[in-house]
Design an enzyme around this catalytic site. Sequence first.
Site, short mmCIF file in Angstrom:
data_model
loop_
_atom_site.label_atom_id
_atom_site.label_comp_id
_atom_site.label_asym_id
_atom_site.label_seq_id
_atom_site.Cartn_x
_atom_site.Cartn_y
_atom_site.Cartn_z
N ASP A 259 1.23 -13.78 0.41
CA ASP A 259 2.15 -14.37 -0.65
C ASP A 259 3.27 -13.34 -0.67
OD1 ASP A 259 0.43 -12.23 -3.35
OD2 ASP A 259 0.59 -11.76 -1.26
N ASN B 121 1.87 -13.19 -5.61
CA ASN B 121 3.19 -12.50 -6.03
C ASN B 121 3.90 -13.23 -6.71
OD1 ASN B 121 2.57 -9.75 -5.04
ND2 ASN B 121 3.04 -10.25 -3.12
O1 RIB Z 1 -1.94 -4.66 -4.83
C1 RIB Z 1 -1.20 -5.01 -3.81
C2 RIB Z 1 -1.17 -6.33 -3.21
O2 RIB Z 1 -0.94 -7.05 -4.18
C3 RIB Z 1 -0.35 -6.46 -2.00
O3 RIB Z 1 -0.76 -7.80 -1.41
C4 RIB Z 1 1.10 -7.04 -2.74
O4 RIB Z 1 1.65 -7.89 -1.72
C5 RIB Z 1 0.44 -7.89 -3.73
O5 RIB Z 1 0.01 -9.14 -3.17
CA CA Z 2 0.28 -9.66 -0.73
#
Ligand code: RIB
Ligand code: CA
Length: 314
Positions: free
Chosen positions: A10, A39
């Site tokens: 993401d 995200n």
């Molecule tokens: O908690 C960190 C994760 O959440 C990572 O994968 C970051 O990209 C978000 O997706």
């Molecule tokens: Ca991620």
Amino acid sequence: MPVPIIIDCDPGHDDALAIMLAAGDPAIDLLAITTVAGNQTVEKTTFNARRVCTVAGITGVPIAAGCARPLVQPLRVADDVHGDSGMDGPRFPDPTVGTVPGHAVDLMYRILTEHPEPVTLVPTAPLTNIALLLTRYPDAAAGIHEIVLMGGSTERGNKTPAAEFNIFIDPEAADIVFRSGVPVTMCGLNVTHQALATPDVLARLDGLGTELGGICAQLMTYFASAYKRLWGFEAPPLHDPVAVARVIDPAIVRCVDASVAVELHGQFTRGATVVDLHRYLDRPVNARVAVELDAGLFWDRVIGAVERLGARTT
Ligand code: RIB
Ligand code: CA
């Protein structure tokens, strides 16, 4: 022999570096990139995957978009961390790398059934696509060597006091994955917080003298500002590439066997990964859990991959 993998991501500042590490390190054969909402919306994470591949000169790796929302609860994006685009900070050229038609889950299934050897799945996002793959195509598991994911934590969370973002956004999906019987390695916050992009790391990226090195330094600079503002970190933890590094060389990421349960019902703990490191509960071991990172080896592989890709595109 390079390890065949599919990254499910993401993008996401740290997902971007995970894609580059996978594409730029000779120990990996990156078969496909699939995207999912997390995200940011799946439209934005897919656009960002295309931007990363364009700027890094990653061609011939199919990109397919996946699920637009978690299995049960509504989507909550992380624009506070990654910005409105999902990858705020650098200016990227318009993407020239496109996507392939069809859903990410169908692309994964096709690869898993056609590739001559079992494939490692590397999810660095909410596990919605992976859960849907295992549910829609139960025979897909036979084509999976293992799932090496970034998510969860043996300690506290970063989206709630108890839950890490990738698990919290889609806990039902994570529960399906951890109970699937497919070998799972969990790279949680407890180990990714050992992967701090310090000023020395940013200087090494900038010092590569390539456009890609500069863009990666700018990604880390933006990510650092978010982590300073939100959590008071002096340097941001680069979560997602840790899962790729584990596949590249298991010596970089030390793991222990443990039972992992995903909390689905706790009023304050929903989305927590309950990792039984001391066998308090009589539950079967269902995962390898990352506990220690060799940060020196890690950063050498990450920066080496960016250097290799940047040399091709300069
Ligand atoms: O908690 C960190 C994760 O959440 C990572 O994968 C970051 O990209 C978000 O997706
Ligand atoms: Ca991620």
